[in-house]
Design a protein around this motif. Structure first.
Motif, PDB file in Angstrom:
ATOM      1  N   ASN A 308       0.859  -1.181   0.000  1.00 21.89           N
ATOM      2  CA  ASN A 308       0.000   0.000   0.000  1.00 21.89           C
ATOM      3  C   ASN A 308       0.899   1.235   0.000  1.00 21.89           C
ATOM      4  O   ASN A 308       1.432   1.635   1.031  1.00 21.89           O
ATOM      5  CB  ASN A 308      -0.915  -0.008   1.222  1.00 21.89           C
ATOM      6  CG  ASN A 308      -1.898   1.154   1.211  1.00 21.89           C
ATOM      7  OD1 ASN A 308      -1.765   2.108   0.453  1.00 21.89           O
ATOM      8  ND2 ASN A 308      -2.905   1.069   2.058  1.00 21.89           N
ATOM      9  N   LYS A 309       1.059   1.832  -1.160  1.00 26.80           N
ATOM     10  CA  LYS A 309       2.028   2.913  -1.298  1.00 26.80           C
ATOM     11  C   LYS A 309       1.576   4.204  -0.627  1.00 26.80           C
ATOM     12  O   LYS A 309       2.392   5.092  -0.398  1.00 26.80           O
ATOM     13  CB  LYS A 309       2.333   3.131  -2.780  1.00 26.80           C
ATOM     14  CG  LYS A 309       2.960   1.891  -3.437  1.00 26.80           C
ATOM     15  CD  LYS A 309       3.164   2.074  -4.918  1.00 26.80           C
ATOM     16  CE  LYS A 309       3.766   0.816  -5.532  1.00 26.80           C
ATOM     17  NZ  LYS A 309       2.871  -0.340  -5.487  1.00 26.80           N
ATOM     18  N   THR A 310       0.311   4.363  -0.322  1.00 25.66           N
ATOM     19  CA  THR A 310      -0.141   5.583   0.348  1.00 25.66           C
ATOM     20  C   THR A 310       0.347   5.649   1.786  1.00 25.66           C
ATOM     21  O   THR A 310       0.523   6.735   2.342  1.00 25.66           O
ATOM     22  CB  THR A 310      -1.672   5.673   0.353  1.00 25.66           C
ATOM     23  OG1 THR A 310      -2.222   4.568   1.078  1.00 25.66           O
ATOM     24  CG2 THR A 310      -2.223   5.681  -1.061  1.00 25.66           C
ATOM     25  N   LEU A 311       0.566   4.483   2.414  1.00 26.34           N
ATOM     26  CA  LEU A 311       0.910   4.433   3.836  1.00 26.34           C
ATOM     27  C   LEU A 311       2.265   3.804   4.111  1.00 26.34           C
ATOM     28  O   LEU A 311       2.936   4.172   5.080  1.00 26.34           O
ATOM     29  CB  LEU A 311      -0.159   3.635   4.600  1.00 26.34           C
ATOM     30  CG  LEU A 311      -1.571   4.212   4.621  1.00 26.34           C
ATOM     31  CD1 LEU A 311      -2.555   3.156   5.085  1.00 26.34           C
ATOM     32  CD2 LEU A 311      -1.638   5.429   5.524  1.00 26.34           C
ATOM     33  N   ASN A 312       2.666   2.854   3.296  1.00 27.83           N
ATOM     34  CA  ASN A 312       3.841   2.048   3.619  1.00 27.83           C
ATOM     35  C   ASN A 312       5.035   2.260   2.702  1.00 27.83           C
ATOM     36  O   ASN A 312       6.097   1.682   2.942  1.00 27.83           O
ATOM     37  CB  ASN A 312       3.469   0.564   3.638  1.00 27.83           C
ATOM     38  CG  ASN A 312       2.421   0.239   4.672  1.00 27.83           C
ATOM     39  OD1 ASN A 312       1.326  -0.194   4.351  1.00 27.83           O
ATOM     40  ND2 ASN A 312       2.740   0.466   5.936  1.00 27.83           N
ATOM     41  N   ALA A 313       4.878   3.054   1.652  1.00 28.35           N
ATOM     42  CA  ALA A 313       6.010   3.348   0.771  1.00 28.35           C
ATOM     43  C   ALA A 313       6.575   4.712   1.151  1.00 28.35           C
ATOM     44  O   ALA A 313       5.822   5.644   1.466  1.00 28.35           O
ATOM     45  CB  ALA A 313       5.574   3.332  -0.693  1.00 28.35           C
ATOM     46  N   LEU A 314       7.878   4.836   1.138  1.00 23.69           N
ATOM     47  CA  LEU A 314       8.552   6.066   1.547  1.00 23.69           C
ATOM     48  C   LEU A 314       9.386   6.609   0.394  1.00 23.69           C
ATOM     49  O   LEU A 314      10.060   5.843  -0.311  1.00 23.69           O
ATOM     50  CB  LEU A 314       9.434   5.807   2.765  1.00 23.69           C
ATOM     51  CG  LEU A 314       8.700   5.360   4.036  1.00 23.69           C
ATOM     52  CD1 LEU A 314       9.709   4.916   5.095  1.00 23.69           C
ATOM     53  CD2 LEU A 314       7.826   6.485   4.573  1.00 23.69           C
ATOM     54  N   TYR A 315       9.329   7.931   0.227  1.00 16.30           N
ATOM     55  CA  TYR A 315      10.018   8.571  -0.885  1.00 16.30           C
ATOM     56  C   TYR A 315      10.685   9.860  -0.408  1.00 16.30           C
ATOM     57  O   TYR A 315      10.153  10.553   0.471  1.00 16.30           O
ATOM     58  CB  TYR A 315       9.024   8.945  -1.997  1.00 16.30           C
ATOM     59  CG  TYR A 315       8.112   7.832  -2.417  1.00 16.30           C
ATOM     60  CD1 TYR A 315       8.482   6.920  -3.403  1.00 16.30           C
ATOM     61  CD2 TYR A 315       6.851   7.684  -1.832  1.00 16.30           C
ATOM     62  CE1 TYR A 315       7.634   5.893  -3.786  1.00 16.30           C
ATOM     63  CE2 TYR A 315       5.993   6.661  -2.214  1.00 16.30           C
ATOM     64  CZ  TYR A 315       6.384   5.768  -3.186  1.00 16.30           C
ATOM     65  OH  TYR A 315       5.543   4.757  -3.564  1.00 16.30           O
ATOM     66  N   PRO A 316      11.812  10.240  -1.010  1.00 19.05           N
ATOM     67  CA  PRO A 316      12.295  11.613  -0.794  1.00 19.05           C
ATOM     68  C   PRO A 316      11.249  12.560  -1.378  1.00 19.05           C
ATOM     69  O   PRO A 316      10.810  12.367  -2.521  1.00 19.05           O
ATOM     70  CB  PRO A 316      13.605  11.653  -1.581  1.00 19.05           C
ATOM     71  CG  PRO A 316      13.967  10.213  -1.830  1.00 19.05           C
ATOM     72  CD  PRO A 316      12.686   9.464  -1.902  1.00 19.05           C
ATOM     73  N   PRO A 317      10.811  13.570  -0.641  1.00 16.77           N
ATOM     74  CA  PRO A 317       9.721  14.424  -1.144  1.00 16.77           C
ATOM     75  C   PRO A 317      10.148  15.410  -2.210  1.00 16.77           C
ATOM     76  O   PRO A 317       9.299  15.997  -2.887  1.00 16.77           O
ATOM     77  CB  PRO A 317       9.250  15.151   0.110  1.00 16.77           C
ATOM     78  CG  PRO A 317      10.466  15.214   0.974  1.00 16.77           C
ATOM     79  CD  PRO A 317      11.206  13.933   0.721  1.00 16.77           C
ATOM     80  N   GLY A 318      11.464  15.626  -2.366  1.00 14.23           N
ATOM     81  CA  GLY A 318      11.912  16.587  -3.352  1.00 14.23           C
ATOM     82  C   GLY A 318      11.362  17.978  -3.074  1.00 14.23           C
ATOM     83  O   GLY A 318      11.123  18.376  -1.931  1.00 14.23           O
ATOM     84  N   SER A 319      11.093  18.716  -4.145  1.00 11.33           N
ATOM     85  CA  SER A 319      10.708  20.120  -4.017  1.00 11.33           C
ATOM     86  C   SER A 319       9.295  20.326  -3.478  1.00 11.33           C
ATOM     87  O   SER A 319       8.896  21.477  -3.250  1.00 11.33           O
ATOM     88  CB  SER A 319      10.838  20.811  -5.372  1.00 11.33           C
ATOM     89  OG  SER A 319      12.185  20.815  -5.797  1.00 11.33           O
ATOM     90  N   THR A 320       8.528  19.260  -3.265  1.00 11.57           N
ATOM     91  CA  THR A 320       7.168  19.436  -2.741  1.00 11.57           C
ATOM     92  C   THR A 320       7.167  20.059  -1.349  1.00 11.57           C
ATOM     93  O   THR A 320       6.152  20.607  -0.917  1.00 11.57           O
ATOM     94  CB  THR A 320       6.415  18.091  -2.684  1.00 11.57           C
ATOM     95  OG1 THR A 320       7.134  17.176  -1.851  1.00 11.57           O
ATOM     96  CG2 THR A 320       6.240  17.508  -4.076  1.00 11.57           C
ATOM     97  N   ILE A 321       8.295  19.991  -0.624  1.00 10.17           N
ATOM     98  CA  ILE A 321       8.325  20.556   0.726  1.00 10.17           C
ATOM     99  C   ILE A 321       8.735  22.025   0.742  1.00 10.17           C
ATOM    100  O   ILE A 321       8.778  22.633   1.814  1.00 10.17           O
ATOM    101  CB  ILE A 321       9.267  19.758   1.650  1.00 10.17           C
ATOM    102  CG1 ILE A 321      10.728  19.917   1.187  1.00 10.17           C
ATOM    103  CG2 ILE A 321       8.861  18.301   1.740  1.00 10.17           C
ATOM    104  CD1 ILE A 321      11.738  19.580   2.258  1.00 10.17           C
ATOM    105  N   LYS A 322       9.013  22.614  -0.400  1.00  9.37           N
ATOM    106  CA  LYS A 322       9.493  24.002  -0.404  1.00  9.37           C
ATOM    107  C   LYS A 322       8.481  24.995   0.175  1.00  9.37           C
ATOM    108  O   LYS A 322       8.880  25.946   0.860  1.00  9.37           O
ATOM    109  CB  LYS A 322       9.938  24.399  -1.811  1.00  9.37           C
ATOM    110  CG  LYS A 322      11.265  23.735  -2.190  1.00  9.37           C
ATOM    111  CD  LYS A 322      11.692  24.019  -3.621  1.00  9.37           C
ATOM    112  CE  LYS A 322      13.039  23.339  -3.927  1.00  9.37           C
ATOM    113  NZ  LYS A 322      13.435  23.464  -5.340  1.00  9.37           N
TER     114      LYS A 322
END
Length: 626
Positions: A308-322
C-alpha cells in the motif's frame, strides 16, 4: 441380660441403617433438586448437537452509502461425515469429487478432515461452485448421504483492484489465528473467513457478526433423529467510510498500472476521500487463495503490487516541501521579498550544489514557482535545518496518524540529533542543503504529503480520518495567515503562472489549483532525463496541491514511482482527479479515452498483469520439475 444386649445391637444397626438411608435420600435430593440444571444440561448435550452457522459479514460502504465490500450469494457443498452410513465414506467422497471435479490434493484434504470430524461437524467439499455442478450434486443426493449442497455468501468487492490495498481481503483462518482466539470453533467452520490485511483485518470484530446454530437431535449412537428449531445468526455491522467511492475508483483507474499513489483529503475536516495505491491485487481473487509461487513472484515484482504505497512506501519528497520550508523561513525572520541571485547553483566550500536552472534574482514566491534550489540552499544554510525540522513535523511530515490500518511507515524528518543517534555522525552544512530541498535523509509517505498540503491550504490542524463522517472543521494552525498566504501564492504561480506545472491547470475558467511539483532522485544519473536507464533507477515524480485556490477545500498528493518528474507524471494525475470533483462527466470522458489508448479497463489490465505473473510462476514450476 441377653435381651438387653440384643436390643442394643438392634438399635445400633438400625441407627446405622437409618443414617445411611438418610444420606441416600439427601444425596438423591441434592442431585434431583440442587444439581438438576447441571445434569439436565449434560443430558441435553448428549441428546442434542449444535452445528455452527457462520454469520454474514457486515458491509463496508462509502460516505454516500455506495458499497465497497459486500456479500453475494453463492453455492457451496459440504459433507457431514456422521451422517454417512458406516463403510460408505470413501465411496461418497469419490462420487462427490467426480461430480465437482476436485483435484487429488483436495480429495486428500477432505478425507483427512472427515476422519477427524465429530459431532456432526461439516467438512467443506467445495465453495464458489458453479450452478451446473451444484445442480448435479442436488439431483444425486439420494446416492450421496451426508452431502449437503447449500447456498451461502461470499465476499465481493465491486471495484476490484481499485480497493485492494485499502480493504484487504478475507480468507480462511490460519492455525496461529485460531489459537489466538482460544480455539474459537467458528474459525474452523467451513465457509467462514476472516479479514486479511486492510480494513477487513482491522475492523474484523465490527464486521464479523455473531454465529447462529442448527440444533439436531441424535440417538446415543449419534444417529440423526430430527432437526430442532435453529438459532439465527446475527450479521456484522455496516461500516461507513469517509471515502468518496467514485473518486477513489477514478483515482485508481487514472493511475492504472503505474506504480504510485494518490491521496485526496477534505482540507477543512481531514476526511480521506481517496487513498488509491497501484498496481494492486484484486481482493476478489485473493479471497479464494493464491499459490506460494505466485505470492512470491508478486512480492518480488519491481512495481510492488502487494504494498500500500499511500501508507507504507517512503520517498524523498523533493521540491514538494518548499512551501513548508518557506513557512519555516518566515517564522525565523526571513523577509519573503528578499531576493537571492541564482547563477545555476550554490557554492558551499569547495562543492557546488546545482540548481534546476539559472533563475537570476528570485524572492520567496518566485523561488517556489520556479522551484529554485539555490534560494532554498542559501536560506536553509542561513537559519539552519534545526529551525526547519519542527515546522515539517508541525505540518504532519514524519508522523503517524490515528487510522484503522494494519501499519504505517512514518519515514524520517532528519535533524542534527537524529543523525547523531542514527549514525553517530555530526550534522553538516551539506546535510542542511540537501534536506532543504527534500533530498538527503528525508523520506516521507504520500498521506503525510497530503496532510501538509491540506494544512497549508486551509490553515487548519487537520488530522486524516477514514471511518465515519466528520463535518466539523479542524482547529486553526498557530501560523500567521500572512505567512500561509505567501506559500499559497507561490503554489498558485506553480500551476497558473509560469511555474513548473503550467501544463496541468484545471480545465475551468473559474476554478484554479495551487500546487508544487517535486522530482526525487533515486540515484545520480550521468546525463539525460532517465529514459536511457532501467525503470527502477529513474527519478520519482511527485505533486502536492489544493483547490479551489480562492476557497481551499480539497488537498491532493500524487507520487509516481520512477515517473521522471513531478510536472511530467504526477501533476496531470492530480489535475484529472480534482477535475472529477468539479465535473465528473468531463473527467470520465477523458479517462475513457486514455483507457482505450492503454488497452483496456483497470480490471482487464490488472487481470492481464496477474496472468503474466502466474504464467511466470507456472513456467518456473515446470522448469523445476524438469
Amino acid at each position: 441380660m441377653q435381651a438387653n444386649a440384643f436390643s442394643r445391637r438392634m438399635l445400633l444397626i438400625g441407627g446405622v441403617q437409618a443414617g445411611f438411608g438418610a444420606l441416600l435420600v439427601g444425596r438423591l435430593g441434592y442431585l434431583s433438586i440442587s444439581q438438576n440444571k447441571y445434569y439436565q444440561t449434560l443430558a441435553e448435550d448428549n441428546r442434542v448437537q449444535m452445528i455452527i452457522v457462520p454469520p454474514r459479514r457486515g458491509w463496508i460502504v462509502d460516505r454516500h452509502g455506495k458499497p465497497i465490500a459486500i456479500n453475494r450469494s453463492d453455492f457451496r457443498v459440504d459433507l457431514v461425515p456422521d451422517q454417512v452410513p458406516e463403510g460408505q465414506l470413501d465411496e461418497v467422497i469419490a462420487k462427490s469429487a467426480q461430480i465437482l471435479q476436485l483435484d487429488p490434493d483436495t480429495v486428500e484434504r477432505v478425507k483427512q478432515e472427515a476422519d477427524a470430524a465429530s459431532g456432526y461437524k461439516p467438512v467443506q467439499l467445495a465453495e464458489n461452485v458453479d450452478y451446473d455442478k451444484y445442480a448435479a450434486i442436488t439431483v444425486r443426493l439420494p446416492e450421496l448421504p451426508g452431502v449437503t449442497p447449500q447456498r451461502g455468501f461470499s465476499r465481493f468487492y465491486p471495484a476490484g483492484p481499485a480497493v485492494g490495498h485499502l480493504v484487504g481481503y478475507v480468507g480462511t483462518a490460519s492455525r496461529e489465528e485460531y489459537l489466538a482466539e482460544d480455539k474459537n470453533p467458528l474459525l474452523l467452520t467451513p465457509g467462514f473467513k476472516i479479514g486479511k490485511e486492510g480494513l477487513e483485518e482491522v475492523l474484523e470484530q465490527d464486521l464479523r457478526g455473531e454465529p447462529g446454530g442448527q440444533r439436531v437431535e441424535v440417538t446415543a449412537r449419534g444417529k440423526l433423529v430430527r432437526e430442532l428449531e435453529p438459532k439465527p445468526d446475527k450479521s456484522g455491522g455496516t461500516v461507513q467510510l469517509s471515502l468518496h467511492g467514485g473518486l477513489h475508483e477514478y483515482a485508481a483507474r487514472r493511475l492504472g498500472l503505474e506504480s504510485g499513489a494518490c491521496v485526496i483529503l477534505d482540507c477543512l475536516t481531514g476526511e480521506i476521500l481517496s487513498l488509491a495505491s497501484m498496481p494492486a491485487y484484486d481482493p476478489n481473487s485473493f479471497s479464494d487463495g493464491i499459490g506460494r509461487t505466485e505470492w512470491r513472484l508478486m512480492t518480488e515484482n519491481e512495481r510492488r503490487p502487494l504494498v500500500n504505497k499511500t501508507l507504507n512506501a517512503l520517498y524523498p519528497p523533493g521540491s514538494t516541501i518548499k512551501p513548508m520550508v518557506a513557512l519555516a523561513l518566515q517564522q525565523h525572520g526571513v523577509d519573503p521579498a528578499e531576493r537571492i541571485n541564482c547563477p545555476g547553483g550554490y557554492q558551499l566550500g569547495n562543492r557546488f550544489f546545482r540548481c534546476l536552472g539559472r533563475h537570476g534574482p528570485v524572492d520567496m514566491n518566485r523561488a517556489i514557482a520556479k522551484s529554485c534550489n539555490t534560494y532554498f540552499y542559501a536560506m536553509g544554510h542561513r537559519i539552519g535545518y534545526d529551525k526547519i525540522a519542527p515546522m515539517a513535523k508541525y505540518l504532519g511530515l514524519g508522523q503517524t496518524f490515528d487510522l484503522p490500518v494494519v501499519s504505517q511507515s512514518y519515514g524520517t524528518v532528519p535533524s542534527p540529533e537524529w543523525k547523531e543517534n542514527k549514525f553517530d555522525q555530526r550534522w553538516t552544512a551539506a546535510d542542511t542543503l540537501n534536506a532543504s530541498i527534500g533530498q538527503g535523509y528525508m523520506i516521507l509517505n504520500p498521506i503525510q504529503l497530503a496532510v501538509m498540503a491540506g494544512r497549508i491550504a486551509s490553515g487548519r490542524m487537520i488530522q486524516p480520518k477514514l471511518v465515519g463522517i466528520h463535518p466539523q472543521p479542524a482547529p486553526m494552525l498557530d501560523i500567521p495567515e500572512e505567512h500561509l498566504e505567501v506559500a499559497r501564492r507561490g503554489m498558485w504561480q506553480v500551476v497558473n503562472g509560469d511555474g513548473t506545472a503550467g501544463a496541468s491547470r484545471l480545465p475551468f475558467p473559474d476554478i484554479e489549483m495551487g500546487g508544487k511539483t517535486g522530482t526525487a532522485q533515486v540515484r545520480r544519473l550521468s546525463s539525460g532525463d532517465g529514459r536511457n536507464v532501467p525503470w527502477k533507477y529513474r527519478d520519482h515524480g511527485l505533486f502536492v496541491g489544493f483547490a479551489p485556490v480562492d476557497n481551499p477545500r480539497f488537498a491532493v498528493s500524487v507520487v509516481i514511482e520512477h515517473g521522471m518528474g513531478g510536472s511530467r507524471a504526477a501533476a496531470p494525475v492530480a489535475r484529472d482527479v480534482l477535475t472529477y470533483l468539479f465535473d465528473e462527466q468531463m473527467a470520465m470522458e477523458r479517462l475513457t479515452a486514455m483507457e482505450e489508448q492503454w488497452g483496456g479497463s483497470l480490471a482487464e489490465r490488472t487481470e492481464a498483469f496477474h496472468a503474466q505473473v502466474l504464467a511466470i510462476a507456472e513456467a518456473n514450476a515446470r522448469g523445476n520439475s524438469a
